[in-house]
Design an enzyme around this catalytic site. Sequence first.
Site, PDB file in Angstrom:
ATOM      1  CG  ASP A 163      54.510  36.174  72.963  1.00 50.30           C
ATOM      2  OD1 ASP A 163      52.923  37.072  73.478  1.00 50.30           O
ATOM      3  OD2 ASP A 163      55.179  36.906  73.525  1.00 50.30           O
ATOM      4  CG  ASP A 177      53.544  41.186  75.156  1.00 50.18           C
ATOM      5  OD1 ASP A 177      53.508  41.371  76.930  1.00 50.18           O
ATOM      6  OD2 ASP A 177      54.224  40.689  74.606  1.00 50.18           O
TER       7      ASP A 177
END
Length: 204
Positions: A163, A177
């Site tokens: 991330d 995401d």
Amino acid sequence: MAEAERIIGTPDIPDAEGADGAGPRQPAEGPAPDGAVEPGSGRGRKKILALLSVAVLAYLLDLVSKMIVVAKLEHEEPIEIFGEWLKFDAIRNAGAAFGIGEAFTVIFTAIASVVIIVIIRLARKLYSLPWAIALGLLLGGALGNLTDRVFRAPGVFKGAVVDFIAPAHFAVFNLADSAIVCGGILIVILSFRGLDPDGTVHKD
């Protein structure tokens, strides 16, 4: 001349009328020849192609962005994009989207696999372009994070997802995401509008 025609008679024309003189023959009905394309199947193939195109694009954008982040940003200071409001900050996330449930990595891996299988099965009855886009986003995002689960440390099906998008006062996430969330929102909108994946519309 008229007498000759009466003796000889008028020849039968098989293509013009039936043997019983009831009228013109109709073409025999039967199954379509092998290889014939059923009506609407071409339209369905186009929607599947749209789904796959969106999925591949979402997957490649996620994959390339993660490769760049791991190579250039990991173990480095965060990069400010919009001051304190948005930064690029590389982290490893063992949980689900937005860092939820880090203790259930294997479960999230199984869920992602099931989602991918369901989307592939649903694609066979897909005749709606908006649904193709929505499912393509879900498929590309799920494949992006599943790739991390399988190939990244600490092990197969337990890998931590990369991330890096870090808004202020919000969880850190990635492009996979984002694709999953956008696809989910689009599916909710389509469902409220009564549009099914096969293109039918419910007005009730």
